[in-house]
Design an enzyme around this catalytic site. Structure first.
Site, PDB file in Angstrom:
ATOM      1  N   ASP A   1     -10.118  -8.428  11.466  1.00 49.82           N
ATOM      2  CA  ASP A   1     -10.157  -9.820  11.601  1.00 49.82           C
ATOM      3  C   ASP A   1     -11.051 -10.190  12.548  1.00 49.82           C
ATOM      4  OD1 ASP A   1      -9.150  -8.233  13.901  1.00 49.82           O
ATOM      5  OD2 ASP A   1      -7.228  -8.960  13.778  1.00 49.82           O
TER       6      ASP A   1
ATOM      7  N   ASP B   1       0.715  -0.940   0.062  1.00 49.07           N
ATOM      8  CA  ASP B   1       0.065  -0.098  -0.089  1.00 49.07           C
ATOM      9  C   ASP B   1       0.789   1.264   0.235  1.00 49.07           C
ATOM     10  OD1 ASP B   1      -2.938  -0.262  -0.374  1.00 49.07           O
ATOM     11  OD2 ASP B   1      -3.271  -0.255   1.726  1.00 49.07           O
TER      12      ASP B   1
END
Length: 668
Positions: free
Chosen positions: A299, A156
């Site tokens: 998550d 990124d």
């Protein structure tokens, strides 16, 4: 005297229950855990009933004292709810290793072409090469057919040097046009450019062991399994261990969760994904629309979203990876504040524990972020109670006498401490554990409050790690709070010793308050030591006793090995023609090293008072295949930094040394 002996009888009963029963039972059997947890719950329930009927309801509504007593009782009720959920979870335990053994033969008993394909995602933003290279090399070394395995480095930061590194190593470098939705968005873009049947995720600072896929994939024989999570272990000390100088004596702060709590949650089918070191079924990810982007902890939300669709998470408690713990206090708190805020965010989401479809009542309760919300409030109140009493005379309860308090409160404390000592024999020590919790309180409590009020007000922040992660001098904010509370507590004690300045009118609670205040000062003093950052090594060494051949003829013993240095024991009379020597160690091509120091004894790594050996400090700068081979050797399954047991005596001396200024730099 007799009344105090009678008052101690319930505590004696608790101690006898543990010493004669619990401590002689296996802590991994369901009936022993359930019986012990029910016993502790009964002791806590007895205390809570006494608190309400004898110390809260009788409190006269005569002003500030009335509201103070009820306020503290409300905090205790929150703590009781958290303890109940903890005891329920810990009343079971499951070890999935035998199941992995049983499932593996059938799963892998087929041609390589028939095995499912696996994509390894390594999401990265600003990690330097010294962090990333270990993860990439380790992922490419996974024990799995190469035609079925692809490693995607999801960059990124769009770095050209990383693209070139990936091309040299054989990994796939992936970039996207923007950084929307941070890590979750990055991995969703990875899903769009990959096609593997399963997605293994490793943060940029975690190295998978070669057996990772061999141990986790067989669980997916059950079509209801959406994710398999494994524990996170670390090859460096976290900042709490380092700052207290107890790296070799005290386990890292996350061991309690990964070694004890996670297997217990799995036994109840409420295990959850922790992001890194996990593997997910693509079909399950597709069913929930990819990795959720509504929370900064994608998550946890992935697990909840999969539960909404009928998929479960399994937890395999085996060391199958090794990573980099937060290295500085800044990184430590960035990480935990993100976890805290993300957990609280789930309360407000359509797929969270309150509103999420498909969850039963038990699942909803077990996924409530009660621990994040409650623990820091309770710890701060514990520090505040004696200060308020010593300075204002406001007692935390309608006090009867010391004997009654001993009869009801001491058994609860004894039951909790003994339970933790039994459940987590190498992970918990009351004084140090309390100090670590107190240290975190001053940073985490504002995060809890702000997250409850404005849960989506703070963006995702990457934990700083690696060579660009500079060590600060000390945590001014936390130390200021700790120093202020120590000063207020100590001054309050001194003021009430002098009759002319005494603030306490009714002294019946004063004996308890004085002991409470003294204990708080000790805990705060230990917490204060954690505020001061100590020097660290970028590449931590692993202790070993392994043969090494130097200059093709001299056999030595490596007592520690790192990616850039090793310490080798050789006989005292050994001589070398030059500082540069040839080095041969198992699993690594021969390389050249430089002897930069020779010492007579290596603390912690060599035999004490060893007069037969010198210890060579051999430095090297490996490149190419030699460096990759050393990475595979050190980080993919052969070495460990775990603290096997707590040496209480050594721990006490080390903390005492730190308190008096011992601040030696830890070296390889």
């Amino acid at each position: 005297m007799v009344q105090y002996l009678v008052a101690l009888a319930p505590t004696a009963l608790v101690v006898a229950f543990f010493l004669l029963g619990t401590f002689n039972w296996s802590r991994h059997r369901t009936w022993t855990r359930a019986l012990t947890c029910v016993f502790v719950l009964a002791v806590a329930g007895r205390y809570l009933y006494w608190r309400l009927t004898e110390t809260v309801l009788p409190q006269p509504a005569d002003g500030l004292g009335f509201y103070w007593v009820w306020f503290l009782f409300g905090i205790e009720l929150l703590a009781f709810v958290d303890i109940v959920l903890f005891l329920v979870a810990m009343s079971r335990f499951v070890d999935r290793s035998a199941q992995a053994d049983a499932l593996a033969p059938a799963f892998f008993d087929r041609d390589a072409s028939d095995l499912p394909s696996v994509d390894v995602f390594i999401p990265t933003y600003n990690e330097p090469l010294d962090v990333l290279e270990r993860t990439i090399v380790g992922a490419l070394s996974l024990d799995y057919p190469k035609e079925k395995l692809k490693v995607y480095v999801l960059d990124d930061k769009r770095r050209d040097w990383l693209r070139e590194f990936c091309e040299r190593k054989g990994a796939i470098h992936v970039v996207r046009p923007d950084n929307s939705h941070a890590k979750a968005g990055n991995m969703n873009h990875g899903l769009s450019v990959s096609s593997g049947d399963f997605i293994a995720v490793f943060d940029a600072d975690f190295v998978p062991y070669r057996a990772f896929l061999r141990r986790t994939l067989p669980f997916f024989s059950d079509e209801t399994i959406g994710i398999v999570q494994t524990p996170q272990h670390f090859f460096n000390a976290d900042p709490i261990q380092t700052n207290l100088g107890i790296e070799r004596l005290w386990p890292d702060e996350q061991r309690l969760f990964f070694d004890e709590m996670a297997p217990s949650r799995d036994a109840w089918d409420v295990s959850f994904c922790c992001g890194s070191c996990s593997i997910a079924r693509r079909k399950a990810l597709d069913a929930i629309g990819g990795f959720p982007t509504e929370s900064i902890t994608e998550d946890l939300l992935t697990t909840l979203s999969m539960l909404n669709k009928g998929y479960k998470t399994r937890y395999l408690n085996e060391r199958l990876s090794m990573g980099l713990a937060a290295e500085t206090l800044e990184g430590y708190f960035v990480q935990r504040e993100r976890w805290c805020q993300g957990g609280i965010q789930t309360l407000y989401l359509h797929n969270g524990p309150i509103r999420g479809p498909g969850l039963n009542l038990f699942q909803r309760l077990m996924f409530l972020p009660t621990s994040w919300v409650v623990q820091y409030v309770v710890r701060f109140a514990t520090l505040l109670v004696p200060i308020v009493y010593l300075w204002t005379g406001l007692a935390p309860l309608h006090f009867t006498d010391v004997a009654e308090l001993v009869s009801y409160q001491f058994p609860v404390l004894a039951a909790y401490f003994l339970l933790m000592a039994w459940l987590t024999p190498t992970r918990y020590l009351p004084l140090v554990s309390s100090a670590v919790g107190v240290f975190a309180t001053f940073r985490m409590l504002p995060t809890v409050i702000s997250s409850l009020v404005r849960p989506f007000g703070k963006p995702f922040k990457v934990t700083p790690k690696g060579s660009g992660n500079e060590t600060g001098l000390y945590d001014v904010y936390s130390f200021t709070w700790i120093a202020a509370l120590i000063a207020l507590t100590a001054t309050g004690l001194l003021v009430n010793i002098v009759p002319e300045f005494q603030r306490i009118e009714d002294g019946r609670f004063s004996v308890v308050a004085f002991w409470w205040a003294g204990l708080n000062i000790v805990v705060l003093a230990i917490a204060a030591l954690a505020c001061f950052e100590r020097p660290r090594r970028l590449l931590d060494a692993f202790a070993t006793r392994e043969s090494v051949i130097l200059d093709d003829e001299i056999i030595g013993e490596a007592v520690s090995v790192a990616l850039d240095k090793m310490v080798v024991a050789v006989p005292v009379k050994t001589r070398f023609a030059s500082q540069e020597i040839a080095v041969r160690i198992a699993d690594v091509p021969a390389f050249t090293g430089e002897i930069r120091a020779v010492t007579r004894r290596r603390r912690r790594l060599a035999r004490a008072h060893d007069t037969r050996h010198h210890y060579l400090h051999v430095h090297y700068d490996l490149e190419g295949e030699a460096r990759d081979a050393m990475i595979r050797k050190l980080y993919t399954g052969g070495y460990s930094q775990d603290v096997a047991r707590i040496d209480k005596s050594a721990l006490s001396w080390r903390l005492l040394g730190r308190a008096f200024g011992a601040n030696r730099r830890r070296t390889a």
